[in-house]
Design an enzyme around this catalytic site. Structure first.
Site, PDB file in Angstrom:
ATOM      1  N   TYR A   1      72.048  11.355  13.743  1.00 33.60           N
ATOM      2  CA  TYR A   1      72.123  11.387  12.285  1.00 33.60           C
ATOM      3  C   TYR A   1      71.338  10.276  11.617  1.00 33.60           C
ATOM      4  O   TYR A   1      70.853   9.378  12.260  1.00 33.60           O
ATOM      5  CB  TYR A   1      73.557  11.498  11.784  1.00 33.60           C
ATOM      6  CG  TYR A   1      74.532  10.383  12.040  1.00 33.60           C
ATOM      7  CD1 TYR A   1      75.858  10.540  11.692  1.00 33.60           C
ATOM      8  CD2 TYR A   1      74.164   9.167  12.605  1.00 33.60           C
ATOM      9  CE1 TYR A   1      76.792   9.546  11.892  1.00 33.60           C
ATOM     10  CE2 TYR A   1      75.081   8.167  12.806  1.00 33.60           C
ATOM     11  CZ  TYR A   1      76.395   8.354  12.443  1.00 33.60           C
ATOM     12  OH  TYR A   1      77.305   7.365  12.637  1.00 33.60           O
ATOM     13  N   GLU A   2      71.170  10.439  10.297  1.00 31.98           N
ATOM     14  CA  GLU A   2      70.241   9.634   9.489  1.00 31.98           C
ATOM     15  C   GLU A   2      68.802   9.806   9.963  1.00 31.98           C
ATOM     16  O   GLU A   2      67.986   8.889   9.875  1.00 31.98           O
ATOM     17  CB  GLU A   2      70.637   8.154   9.478  1.00 31.98           C
ATOM     18  CG  GLU A   2      72.076   7.896   9.123  1.00 31.98           C
ATOM     19  CD  GLU A   2      72.552   8.642   7.886  1.00 31.98           C
ATOM     20  OE1 GLU A   2      71.711   8.949   7.013  1.00 31.98           O
ATOM     21  OE2 GLU A   2      73.749   8.939   7.779  1.00 31.98           O
ATOM     22  N   GLY A   3      68.482  10.994  10.442  1.00 28.86           N
ATOM     23  CA  GLY A   3      67.161  11.286  10.988  1.00 28.86           C
ATOM     24  C   GLY A   3      67.173  11.081  12.483  1.00 28.86           C
ATOM     25  O   GLY A   3      67.459   9.984  12.968  1.00 28.86           O
TER      26      GLY A   3
END
Length: 593
Positions: A441-443
């Site tokens: 997550y968060e890229g």
């Protein structure tokens, strides 16, 4: 049962000996009176809260998880709400927030160190206040005066919490294709309609209100990322006097059942003409949201640092207590039927890998946090610019390199436990599960790698990378004449030269074939990550060499030598992978897979 003790001795080493943080902070007028004693006292109290209040809730919270009720409300695990109340009553949410809105105005570095301990103790719980601080930061940077006055005091006090609502069922990292709509209303607000998924802390019972920052499209918005706007969408609509009014049209449609972080409510959020207010300019929502997204990327690195530390502490304790087989060089515990497993070379390899990656990650995270304070508050514009460039360059490395290493470290910790590592009561399998999401997550870490090489290195001709290179070169020049530093300086210098050469090669090939960037990005980021760690470990070794009689420094020096001998050589393989290019990846027709 697992255990956790805040690693204050190593924290003090990084803060005071490696970074000389309080001296650096005193150069900022805002923190001219901030001293080491104050910093140490804050961290001691933060460590007590982490160890005594939220760490005992980690395993129980994982086992219980969050519960969605028929009306869409969500209950967090037993004890979470009371712990959050204590957190707010002690003033912890306000630590690094603006005094104008009720914050304590302390450095971002202090909050970062605090969050390492919170994440070691209970990552799922820590995500609730962590995301809230991200929403706070976005509104500080881009909110109107009225929005700041309405929302910031409540976010700072912890009475309200925050989320970031980006992802949709058909749309993950590719935000340009999001469909959530924002329809202008006569009073200047907007009606927000759409569905967001994977929303951490999306609904819960910890606070009286939840402030969602939502990406959506105006009716006349251009296609792609240039047509995205950002909106504040509160769960309850605030009245003019700051009290809560009617329920807004946003509800948790489901809790997503996850591999890890069970104590955090990861939600499907349905927006049905929910009232929202624009943050920043129309169609420029990503600019505002990037404040929160970049903060979250650094926060995910800190989450993984926390998990790496607690996993290491537990595997180390187990390795000293578990007796299996005899040492290959003869019995060590002669009064026992077997030796403790810490005598075995491969167990030491696993423990030292954990230790080396964890201690370097701590130095890395704290250094970046200090540069954020300097970027925002240093009186010299050139220093602010240099720090901003280095933070931008290193943010994807913090996120990807630390999370990759921590997943390896937690797996190694589980392996040290052998079969017991698979048993829930020991706690190790939870650390593995919790660590795995941090790589996504968060890229995803591939996205971070593309960001590093594409946006942060090649886009400016390597200017930001060269700023970091100058720091490395200055350290090499300062220590090149020391015979006892030769074992660190020579490989550091060699890797620095190889990074320069590799960067140029990838850039040249990418001009002919853009696929070369995608093929090289992931190994390239790991090479850069190792360059950062080699520089930090060489600096830590330099300090340790001057204090040879102290056991703490002996351990630091031995770990530095292990890193250079056993972990840094990975870069030779990574460089070959990056140079192999796109052909081995793209030659096979998709239909033949």
């Amino acid at each position: 049962m697992p255990q956790y003790t805040p690693p204050l001795r190593d924290m003090h080493f990084v803060l005071h000996e490696l970074l000389d943080a309080t001296t650096a902070l005193k150069q900022l007028p805002r923190y001219a009176d901030f001293d080491a004693e104050t910093l140490n006292q804050i961290l001691e109290e933060a460590g007590k809260f982490a160890k005594e209040v939220i760490f005992p809730l980690n395993q129980s919270g994982d086992a219980e998880g969050c519960t969605r009720h028929a009306d869409g409300s969500v209950s967090t695990p037993k004890g979470f709400k009371e712990a959050y109340r204590q957190f707010c009553e002690a003033g912890w949410p306000a630590l690094a927030c603006e005094p104008d809105y009720g914050g304590q105005g302390l450095p971002e570095l202090v909050r970062s160190v605090q969050y390492e301990m919170l994440n070691s103790a209970n990552q799922s719980w820590t995500m609730y206040p962590g995301l809230t601080h991200g929403a706070y930061a976005a509104l500080v940077a881009h909110g109107t005066p009225e929005q700041k006055q309405t929302y910031l005091p409540k976010l700072i006090s912890g009475e309200w919490t925050g989320t970031m609502c980006l992802t949709e069922p058909h749309c993950g990292t590719d935000l340009g294709i999001l469909r959530t709509k924002a329809e202008p209303l006569a009073d200047g607000s907007y009606a927000i309609t759409g569905t967001k998924i994977f929303i951490s802390s999306g609904e819960h019972d910890l606070a009286e209100n939840i402030v969602h920052l939502v990406l959506a499209r105006l009716p006349d918005a251009p296609a792609g990322t240039k047509g995205i706007s950002l909106f504040i969408v509160p769960k309850f609509l605030p009245r003019a006097d700051g009290t809560l009014g009617e329920r807004n049209g946003v509800v948790c449609g489901a809790i997503e059942h996850k591999m890890g972080i069970h104590g955090n409510a990861t939600c499907v959020m349905n927006f049905d003409r929910a009232r929202g207010w624009m943050v920043g300019e129309p169609n420029k929502g990503l600019n505002a949201m990037f404040v929160m997204m970049n903060g979250a990327r650094l926060g995910v690195g800190m989450q993984s640092l926390g998990l790496a530390e607690v996993a290491y502490q537990n595997s180390l304790a187990y390795a000293k207590e578990r007796h299996q087989m005899r040492s290959l060089s003869g019995p060590k515990a002669k009064d026992k039927p077997a030796d403790p497993i810490i005598v075995h070379p491969d167990v030491r390899r696993m423990l030292l890998t954990q230790k080396a990656y964890t201690e370097a990650a701590r130095a890395f995270c704290y250094w970046v946090a200090l540069m954020i304070d300097q970027e925002h508050h240093h009186p010299d514009e050139n220093v602010r610019k240099d720090c901003a460039d280095l933070v931008a360059l290193l943010t994807p490395v913090v996120k990807a390199f630390i999370t990759d290493n921590t997943f390896e470290s937690t797996n190694l910790g589980l392996q040290v436990f052998g079969g017991h590592g698979f048993i829930k009561e020991w706690g190790m399998e939870q650390y593995v599960r919790d660590a795995r999401i941090n790589m996504i997550y968060e890229g995803t870490n591939t996205i971070q790698s593309l960001d590093l090489i594409g946006r942060k290195v090649l886009s400016d001709g390597g200017a930001r990378l060269m700023k970091f290179g100058k720091l490395v070169q200055a350290f090499i020049a300062e220590n090149n004449g020391r015979e006892d530093m030769k074992e660190f300086i020579e490989p550091l210098m060699d890797l620095g030269n190889k990074v320069t050469q590799l960067t140029g090669e990838i850039g040249a090939k990418a001009m002919k074939n853009p696929e070369e960037i995608g093929a090289a990005a992931v190994p390239y980021l790991r090479v850069v990550g190792h360059l950062v760690y080699a520089w930090l470990w060489a600096r830590m070794a330099r300090i340790a060499l001057d204090k040879p009689s102290d056991g703490f420094y002996q351990a630091k020096l031995a770990t530095a030598r292990f890193y250079f001998a056993k972990l840094l050589p990975e870069t030779a393989m990574l460089i070959r992978q990056a140079r192999a290019g796109s052909a081995p990846l793209m030659a096979l027709d998709a239909a033949l897979f």
